[in-house]
Design a protein around this motif. Structure first.
Motif, mmCIF file in Angstrom:
data_model
loop_
_atom_site.group_PDB
_atom_site.id
_atom_site.type_symbol
_atom_site.label_atom_id
_atom_site.label_comp_id
_atom_site.label_asym_id
_atom_site.label_seq_id
_atom_site.Cartn_x
_atom_site.Cartn_y
_atom_site.Cartn_z
ATOM 1 N N ALA A 195 23.246 -18.970 -1.003
ATOM 2 C CA ALA A 195 21.942 -19.553 -0.697
ATOM 3 C C ALA A 195 21.097 -19.605 -1.965
ATOM 4 C CB ALA A 195 21.236 -18.697 0.352
ATOM 5 N N GLN A 196 20.128 -20.483 -1.963
ATOM 6 C CA GLN A 196 19.167 -20.508 -3.070
ATOM 7 C C GLN A 196 18.384 -19.200 -3.018
ATOM 8 O OE1 GLN A 196 16.323 -23.666 -2.828
ATOM 9 N NE2 GLN A 196 15.234 -22.983 -4.626
ATOM 10 N N LEU A 197 18.212 -18.520 -4.141
ATOM 11 C CA LEU A 197 17.609 -17.192 -4.143
ATOM 12 C C LEU A 197 16.157 -17.162 -4.565
ATOM 13 C CD1 LEU A 197 20.523 -15.044 -5.475
ATOM 14 C CD2 LEU A 197 19.827 -15.505 -3.144
ATOM 15 N N PHE A 198 15.605 -18.259 -4.948
ATOM 16 C CA PHE A 198 14.193 -18.293 -5.317
ATOM 17 C C PHE A 198 13.505 -19.251 -4.373
ATOM 18 C CE2 PHE A 198 10.610 -20.208 -7.526
ATOM 19 C CZ PHE A 198 9.891 -19.083 -7.843
ATOM 20 N N TRP A 199 12.630 -18.732 -3.578
ATOM 21 C CA TRP A 199 11.923 -19.560 -2.609
ATOM 22 C C TRP A 199 10.460 -19.633 -2.994
ATOM 23 C CZ3 TRP A 199 15.719 -16.146 -1.076
ATOM 24 C CH2 TRP A 199 16.825 -16.743 -0.486
ATOM 25 N N PRO A 200 10.019 -20.750 -3.538
ATOM 26 C CA PRO A 200 8.618 -20.868 -3.942
ATOM 27 C C PRO A 200 7.710 -21.218 -2.766
ATOM 28 C CG PRO A 200 9.798 -22.835 -4.553
ATOM 29 C CD PRO A 200 10.795 -21.905 -3.920
ATOM 30 N N ILE A 201 7.760 -20.366 -1.717
ATOM 31 C CA ILE A 201 6.891 -20.578 -0.566
ATOM 32 C C ILE A 201 5.574 -19.888 -0.856
ATOM 33 C CG2 ILE A 201 6.542 -20.046 1.864
ATOM 34 C CD1 ILE A 201 9.544 -20.244 2.226
ATOM 35 N N THR A 202 4.494 -20.620 -0.755
ATOM 36 C CA THR A 202 3.183 -20.071 -1.073
ATOM 37 C C THR A 202 2.164 -20.565 -0.061
ATOM 38 O OG1 THR A 202 3.734 -20.114 -3.417
ATOM 39 C CG2 THR A 202 1.416 -19.893 -2.872
ATOM 40 N N LYS A 203 1.304 -19.667 0.375
ATOM 41 C CA LYS A 203 0.163 -20.046 1.199
ATOM 42 C C LYS A 203 -1.081 -19.922 0.336
ATOM 43 C CE LYS A 203 1.586 -18.604 5.814
ATOM 44 N NZ LYS A 203 1.287 -17.674 6.904
ATOM 45 N N ARG A 204 -2.071 -20.735 0.620
ATOM 46 C CA ARG A 204 -3.334 -20.652 -0.102
ATOM 47 C C ARG A 204 -3.974 -19.297 0.185
ATOM 48 N NH1 ARG A 204 -6.959 -24.455 -2.210
ATOM 49 N NH2 ARG A 204 -9.086 -23.690 -2.126
ATOM 50 N N HIS A 205 -4.506 -18.656 -0.840
ATOM 51 C CA HIS A 205 -5.165 -17.370 -0.645
ATOM 52 C C HIS A 205 -6.529 -17.377 -1.322
ATOM 53 C CE1 HIS A 205 -3.079 -17.000 -4.493
ATOM 54 N NE2 HIS A 205 -4.003 -16.136 -4.811
ATOM 55 N N ASN A 206 -7.308 -16.386 -1.014
ATOM 56 C CA ASN A 206 -8.654 -16.245 -1.553
ATOM 57 C C ASN A 206 -8.574 -16.108 -3.076
ATOM 58 O OD1 ASN A 206 -11.175 -15.421 -2.360
ATOM 59 N ND2 ASN A 206 -11.447 -13.972 -0.683
ATOM 60 N N ALA A 207 -9.176 -17.048 -3.785
ATOM 61 C CA ALA A 207 -9.095 -17.071 -5.248
ATOM 62 C C ALA A 207 -9.894 -15.938 -5.886
ATOM 63 C CB ALA A 207 -9.594 -18.418 -5.775
ATOM 64 N N VAL A 208 -10.795 -15.285 -5.147
ATOM 65 C CA VAL A 208 -11.632 -14.229 -5.708
ATOM 66 C C VAL A 208 -10.848 -12.929 -5.855
ATOM 67 C CG1 VAL A 208 -13.710 -12.845 -5.336
ATOM 68 C CG2 VAL A 208 -13.721 -15.283 -4.783
ATOM 69 N N SER A 209 -10.033 -12.569 -4.869
ATOM 70 C CA SER A 209 -9.294 -11.309 -4.945
ATOM 71 C C SER A 209 -7.850 -11.580 -5.353
ATOM 72 C CB SER A 209 -9.329 -10.587 -3.603
ATOM 73 O OG SER A 209 -8.682 -11.352 -2.627
ATOM 74 N N MET A 210 -7.312 -10.679 -6.167
ATOM 75 C CA MET A 210 -5.933 -10.811 -6.618
ATOM 76 C C MET A 210 -5.005 -10.266 -5.535
ATOM 77 S SD MET A 210 -6.184 -12.245 -9.494
ATOM 78 C CE MET A 210 -4.501 -12.130 -9.991
ATOM 79 N N PRO A 211 -3.907 -10.938 -5.278
ATOM 80 C CA PRO A 211 -2.987 -10.424 -4.260
ATOM 81 C C PRO A 211 -2.310 -9.124 -4.696
ATOM 82 C CG PRO A 211 -2.173 -12.481 -5.212
ATOM 83 C CD PRO A 211 -3.489 -12.195 -5.843
ATOM 84 N N VAL A 212 -1.855 -8.388 -3.714
ATOM 85 C CA VAL A 212 -1.073 -7.170 -3.923
ATOM 86 C C VAL A 212 0.387 -7.589 -4.005
ATOM 87 C CG1 VAL A 212 -0.320 -5.044 -2.782
ATOM 88 C CG2 VAL A 212 -2.731 -5.704 -2.740
ATOM 89 N N LEU A 213 1.135 -6.995 -4.913
ATOM 90 C CA LEU A 213 2.550 -7.309 -5.077
ATOM 91 C C LEU A 213 3.391 -6.195 -4.480
ATOM 92 C CD1 LEU A 213 4.763 -9.153 -6.287
ATOM 93 C CD2 LEU A 213 4.582 -7.783 -8.380
ATOM 94 N N GLU A 214 4.182 -6.535 -3.494
ATOM 95 C CA GLU A 214 5.165 -5.619 -2.911
ATOM 96 C C GLU A 214 6.464 -5.801 -3.687
ATOM 97 O OE1 GLU A 214 8.022 -5.544 1.039
ATOM 98 O OE2 GLU A 214 6.222 -6.788 1.055
ATOM 99 N N VAL A 215 7.080 -4.692 -4.100
ATOM 100 C CA VAL A 215 8.320 -4.738 -4.877
ATOM 101 C C VAL A 215 9.365 -3.853 -4.204
ATOM 102 C CG1 VAL A 215 9.393 -4.209 -7.110
ATOM 103 C CG2 VAL A 215 7.044 -5.099 -7.024
ATOM 104 N N ALA A 216 10.534 -4.428 -3.955
ATOM 105 C CA ALA A 216 11.640 -3.659 -3.385
ATOM 106 C C ALA A 216 12.916 -4.027 -4.128
ATOM 107 C CB ALA A 216 11.789 -3.962 -1.898
ATOM 108 N N ILE A 217 13.600 -3.015 -4.634
ATOM 109 C CA ILE A 217 14.927 -3.206 -5.220
ATOM 110 C C ILE A 217 15.919 -2.991 -4.077
ATOM 111 C CG2 ILE A 217 16.615 -2.414 -6.924
ATOM 112 C CD1 ILE A 217 14.075 -3.570 -8.198
ATOM 113 N N LEU A 218 16.703 -4.022 -3.794
ATOM 114 C CA LEU A 218 17.606 -3.995 -2.655
ATOM 115 C C LEU A 218 19.044 -3.825 -3.118
ATOM 116 C CD1 LEU A 218 16.068 -7.096 -0.825
ATOM 117 C CD2 LEU A 218 15.396 -4.691 -0.599
ATOM 118 N N GLN A 219 19.677 -2.751 -2.689
ATOM 119 C CA GLN A 219 21.095 -2.520 -2.951
ATOM 120 C C GLN A 219 21.841 -2.976 -1.698
ATOM 121 O OE1 GLN A 219 22.214 -1.362 -5.856
ATOM 122 N NE2 GLN A 219 20.201 -0.874 -6.680
#
Length: 118
Positions: free
Chosen positions: A6-30
């Motif tokens: 499968a394609q592994l990069f999915w550039p799916i994005t929703k519009r978000h509030n430009a004033v606050s920076m989003p939080v980044l969730e990071v998971a290393i998957l084995q």
């Protein structure tokens, strides 16, 4: 793709509030080595679930070049609670879990980050 993955990069994005920076969730998957293709196929279904969640901004899944059964999942949320209290406590998360969690060994640690320099 030619190798059936499968394609592994999915550039799916929703519009978000430009004033606050989003939080980044990071998971290393084995992922269990013999199940990487099945995992990628399941992820194509699961990504629709997370993308529909309140507070979701975007995500990407990438495979490690040196360790082909290792992936990194990056999910951006409008705020931490959108992931921890919203998605993780939802019925949608139960479906996500059914699709993906049996592929992991060991179960991943999930951490959250905020931007300090941009």
């Amino acid at each position: 793709m030619p190798d059936g993955r499968a394609q592994l990069f999915w550039p799916i994005t929703k519009r978000h509030n430009a004033v606050s920076m989003p939080v980044l969730e990071v998971a290393i998957l084995q992922v269990i080595p013999a199940q990487t293709l099945a995992f990628e196929q399941a992820f194509t279904k699961a990504q629709v679930i997370i993308a529909a969640s309140p507070g979701y901004v975007s995500h990407e899944l990438q495979r490690c070049l040196e360790k082909p059964n290792q992936y990194i999942l990056l999910v951006r949320w409008q705020k931490l609670a959108d992931h921890t209290d919203g998605f993780r406590q939802s019925a949608a998360y139960q479906e996500w879990k059914k699709l993906l969690h049996h592929f992991y060994s060991p179960f991943p640690v999930v951490e959250h980050y905020e931007a300090v320099v941009q």
